[in-house]
Every structure is written in structure tokens, then in C-alpha cells.
Motif scaffolding. Structure first.
Motif, PDB file in Angstrom:
ATOM      1  N   LYS A 194       0.837  -1.198   0.000  1.00 54.79           N
ATOM      2  CA  LYS A 194       0.000   0.000   0.000  1.00 54.79           C
ATOM      3  C   LYS A 194       0.871   1.246   0.000  1.00 54.79           C
ATOM      4  O   LYS A 194       0.654   2.180  -0.782  1.00 54.79           O
ATOM      5  CB  LYS A 194      -0.918  -0.012   1.212  1.00 54.79           C
ATOM      6  N   GLU A 195       1.870   1.252   0.862  1.00 58.83           N
ATOM      7  CA  GLU A 195       2.750   2.421   0.988  1.00 58.83           C
ATOM      8  C   GLU A 195       3.665   2.574  -0.213  1.00 58.83           C
ATOM      9  O   GLU A 195       3.938   3.697  -0.655  1.00 58.83           O
ATOM     10  CB  GLU A 195       3.580   2.295   2.263  1.00 58.83           C
TER      11      GLU A 195
ATOM     12  N   ASP B 242      -1.131   3.148  -3.190  1.00 59.06           N
ATOM     13  CA  ASP B 242      -1.709   4.484  -2.982  1.00 59.06           C
ATOM     14  C   ASP B 242      -1.415   5.405  -4.157  1.00 59.06           C
ATOM     15  O   ASP B 242      -2.265   6.211  -4.571  1.00 59.06           O
ATOM     16  CB  ASP B 242      -1.166   5.094  -1.683  1.00 59.06           C
ATOM     17  N   GLN B 243      -0.219   5.283  -4.685  1.00 63.93           N
ATOM     18  CA  GLN B 243       0.164   6.140  -5.810  1.00 63.93           C
ATOM     19  C   GLN B 243      -0.644   5.797  -7.064  1.00 63.93           C
ATOM     20  O   GLN B 243      -1.102   6.698  -7.783  1.00 63.93           O
ATOM     21  CB  GLN B 243       1.653   5.993  -6.106  1.00 63.93           C
TER      22      GLN B 243
ATOM     23  N   GLY C 244      -5.522   7.065  -3.827  1.00 60.09           N
ATOM     24  CA  GLY C 244      -6.253   7.167  -2.567  1.00 60.09           C
ATOM     25  C   GLY C 244      -7.756   7.068  -2.711  1.00 60.09           C
ATOM     26  O   GLY C 244      -8.498   7.412  -1.791  1.00 60.09           O
TER      27      GLY C 244
ATOM     28  N   PHE D 221      -7.771   1.259  -0.264  1.00 59.21           N
ATOM     29  CA  PHE D 221      -7.308   2.277  -1.200  1.00 59.21           C
ATOM     30  C   PHE D 221      -7.454   3.686  -0.650  1.00 59.21           C
ATOM     31  O   PHE D 221      -6.814   4.611  -1.130  1.00 59.21           O
ATOM     32  CB  PHE D 221      -8.075   2.175  -2.518  1.00 59.21           C
ATOM     33  N   SER D 222      -8.346   3.877   0.300  1.00 62.08           N
ATOM     34  CA  SER D 222      -8.597   5.239   0.796  1.00 62.08           C
ATOM     35  C   SER D 222      -7.990   5.430   2.178  1.00 62.08           C
ATOM     36  O   SER D 222      -7.617   4.464   2.836  1.00 62.08           O
ATOM     37  CB  SER D 222     -10.097   5.502   0.842  1.00 62.08           C
TER      38      SER D 222
END
Length: 412
Positions: free
Chosen positions: A261-262, A266-267, A271, A411-412
Motif C-alpha cells: 500500500k505504501e 496508494d500512488q 487514494g 485504497f482510501s
């Protein structure tokens, strides 16, 4: 001019002077030539086989099979493997001289007052494979590496401890144990899988409509029945399967999801949930008249490949960590709607591609999907917001009817 008498005499005495003898001699000579030719061809053929075998053997040595274990790559040496009737008896056989080839920095080997030791985290379900039938595998490992291997009691999670007077022996035992574990882990049925849930109410409603119409229009086609259809509460996309045998391995998978995710999710997602459309049906095998799996196709509503990129990179990370086996170069995004496995077991997870472990069903009764494909080729199941990747537990259900979740990436 008169012929010289000696010439006439020589011609008369020659075996070839008589027509019959001349024919016999010619046939005999032809037979000798053909025999020698066949011998030469046979010799050249055998020589070619010998050279080919030699070259193949040399290439096997120069380019041996590679095994990836715990982020490291080992070569598989050419050895004659012995077949066993029971998998508990399988073993990794190699001579003591192999110790010199082991990567001595691959493990943490501690020096003690009595020599050296190394600890290995092994899930308890795999203990039996290291012990073997009547303890034969463990005894052989200890004898060939001159070490002592301490294994916890069955069902008790803990570390396997390898001790020995020589560092090389401990390293050799550890390497062999890793190879054994890697081999037997691949034989275990998968316990978890990464998934996108597609069981939103609107999708479920359209799926039930699809089921009703198929049974109404195609029920007379060979093999088509209500038992083939997926449970609407469990509609999903499978990214890949995992064999997680204890809580430590489950936690490792959850931690990796958060790192993904990091690092990139996320990119790519920005988000926000990904809006996808589920539309159209397709089949897995070559002949639509002998269909085993029918699935709904999924694509991003905006036409981008973000969903595919996220899926591919997630699988790549999990494969690199050793938690997942590489199946394909790219993830095939699909949602199973009909599966012949469901005939015998409505709770059976999809096994549409090569999975870890052995299938419980040796035979599958295919169905004729030609009319379904023709009539429902562009059936629209609806639009859905994908907001998470779940680590789903096989053969389980949560309050909503979907698979129980051991961890997830949002995702958020």
C-alpha cells in the motif's frame, strides 16, 4: 592383329568370365557395401546420441535448475533421486562434500560452547515431512551432515534447532531442510488467497438475473443446471493463492500487504476506490461445448490499466517474498460465475488455473456453454467500486456471506 595367347588364357581363367559367376559376385559385392553402410550409419547415429547426451549433461551442469527459498536462489545439483511410496519418506540426498558449496552467509549460525547451532521457523504441519516414516528422514539428515536436529512436538509451534560441531555441517543441514520444506509446501492445498470482493448488492442482483435467464433459456443444454452457479455472496476476483500454515505466516502476509500500500498502491489508485465494470462472459478451456468454468470479464470504467497494474505488482511482491508461487506473467482478471466443481461442493473455491496442492476432484462433468456464450456474450452485471484487496481465508464465511478476511489493504 592376333591376340596374345597369355591374354586369352587370363580372361578364360577369370571368375568374372562366366556370366552366372559375374552376377553372383556383383550381388555379393552389393551386399557387402550395404552392410558396411548400415554399420557406418548405426555408428554415426550412436555417436550422435552420445554427443547429444554429453552436451545436454554439460548444459545441465552449466545451467542447473534454480530454486528460490527465502529471497535466495540455490542451484539444484544433478543427483539420482530415489522414488518413495509415501511422501513422508521423501528426502533430499546429497553427499557430505556438498557442504563446501553452501552459501555460508545465508543463515544466522551461532557459535556455542559445544560447536554451532542454527534455528529455523517451521510451521507445525510440516514437521512430519522432516521426521519421515519412522524418523528415517531426520536420521539421514543428521547422519549425512553430522548434526543433531531438535524438532518440537506435533502441533506445537516453535523453532527447529540444528546443532553440530562443524559450521559447514550445520549450514548443510539447514539448506537441506529448506529445500525439503519448499518441496513439501508446494504440495499443500492453498489456505488463503488475495481477492477483490464483487458481492455488492447491485452485482448480486444482476448475477441472480443472469442465473435465472440461463436456466430458462439453456437448461436443456448438456450439463447445465443450477448447481453450477457461484454463490452470489462470494463473487470475487482472485489475484493469487497462498499457503499460510500458522499465525506467523498470516501476519507476514498482512504486513506485506501494508508495505505494498505504501510503496505503490496508494500512488496508482490515488487514494480513491477503483470504478470497474463487470460485463460479458468468457470460458476457460478450448471447446465451448465442453466448458468447465465460465467467468465474467472485468475492466476499468475509465479504460485505464490501473487495476491490472496493481494486481500484477501485488503478485510480483508476494512471489518475491516466497509467500506465493508464480503462475502466470500477468494476472488474469475474471470473476467465476459458473464452475463444474460446484456440482459436488458448492463451497469449492475456483481452481481455474494451476493452484498449489492437489484438486479434490479427479473428474469434472463439463457442460455445453455454446448457447450461453452466444446469448449472454455481452451481459452487463453492473458497476462496482473496488476499495480494498483482501487476504481471504479459504472455506470460510463472514457475516455478509463473503470469505472471512485475515487482513486487507484499503485504497482510501
Amino acid at each position: 592383329m592376333a591376340e596374345h595367347p597369355s591374354a586369352y588364357t587370363a580372361q578364360a581363367r577369370s571368375p568374372l568370365a562366366h556370366p552366372f559367376l559375374s552376377l553372383v559376385f556383383k550381388r555379393y559385392w552389393l551386399y557387402v557395401c550395404l552392410t558396411e553402410h548400415l554399420k557406418l550409419v548405426t555408428y554415426l547415429s550412436d555417436s550422435k546420441k552420445a554427443v547429444t547426451w554429453h552436451l545436454r549433461s554439460k548444459m545441465d551442469i552449466l545451467r542447473p535448475t534454480l530454486i528460490r527459498i527465502g529471497g535466495r536462489v540455490y542451484r539444484k545439483n544433478l543427483i539420482q533421486e530415489q522414488a518413495y511410496q509415501h511422501e513422508e519418506e521423501e528426502d533430499f540426498c546429497a553427499g557430505p562434500s556438498d557442504c563446501a558449496d553452501e552459501p555460508c552467509d545465508a543463515f544466522v549460525v551461532e557459535e556455542t560452547g559445544k560447536g554451532f547451532q542454527c534455528k529455523v521457523d517451521v510451521p507445525s504441519p510440516l514437521y512430519k515431512y522432516l521426521i519421515g516414516k519412522k524418523g528415517e528422514t531426520k536420521k539421514r539428515l543428521e547422519m549425512e551432515t553430522r548434526t543433531s536436529i531438535s524438532i518440537p512436538k506435533p502441533g506445537v509451534e516453535g523453532e527447529i534447532v540444528i546443532t553440530g560441531q562443524h559450521r559447514s555441517g550445520v549450514i548443510s543441514a539447514r539448506t537441506r531442510i529448506d529445500v525439503l520444506l519448499d518441496s513439501f509446501r508446494k504440495k499443500q492445498p492453498f489456505t488463503h488467497f488475495l481477492s477483490f470482493a464483487l458481492n455488492q448488492p447491485a452485482i448480486q442482483e444482476k448475477f441472480l438475473q443472469f442465473k435465472e435467464e440461463v436456466l430458462e433459456k439453456c437448461s436443456k443444454d448438456h450439463g447445465v443446471s443450477s448447481s453450477l452457479f457461484q454463490n452470489p455472496a462470494k463473487l470475487h476476483l482472485t489475484l493469487g493463492t497462498l499457503v499460510l500454515l500458522n499465525e506467523q505466516e498470516i501476519q507476514k502476509a498482512c504486513d506485506l500487504l501494508q508495505r505494498c500500500k505504501e510503496d505503490f498502491v496508494d500512488q496508482i489508485a490515488g487514494g480513491k476506490p477503483l470504478t470497474v465494470e463487470v460485463a460479458g462472459v468468457e470460458y476457460m478451456n478450448d471447446d465451448p461445448a465442453m466448458t468447465d468454468v465460465l467467468y465474467a470479464k472485468v475492466h476499468m470504467k475509465d479504460g485505464s490499466d490501473r487495476l491490472q497494474v496493481i494486481a500484477d505488482q501485488l503478485v510480483e511482491r508476494f512471489v518475491a517474498s516466497g509467500l506465493m508461487l508464480k503462475e502466470w506473467d500477468r494476472v488474469k482478471l475474471h470473476a467465476t460465475v459458473m464452475n463444474t466443481l460446484f456440482r459436488k461442493d458448492p463451497s469449492a473455491e475456483e481452481r481455474n488455473y494451476t493452484m498449489t496442492g492437489k484438486s479434490s476432484f479427479k473428474e469434472r462433468e463439463s457442460f455445453n456453454g455454446r448457447n450461453i456464450l452466444k446469448l449472454f456474450e455481452n451481459f452487463y452485471f453492473g458497476e462496482v467500486q473496488l476499495d480494498s484487496v483482501r487476504l481471504s481465508q479459504r472455506f470460510s464465511s463472514d457475516a455478509s456471506g463473503y470469505y472471512a478476511t485475515s487482513g486487507q489493504l484499503t485504497f482510501s
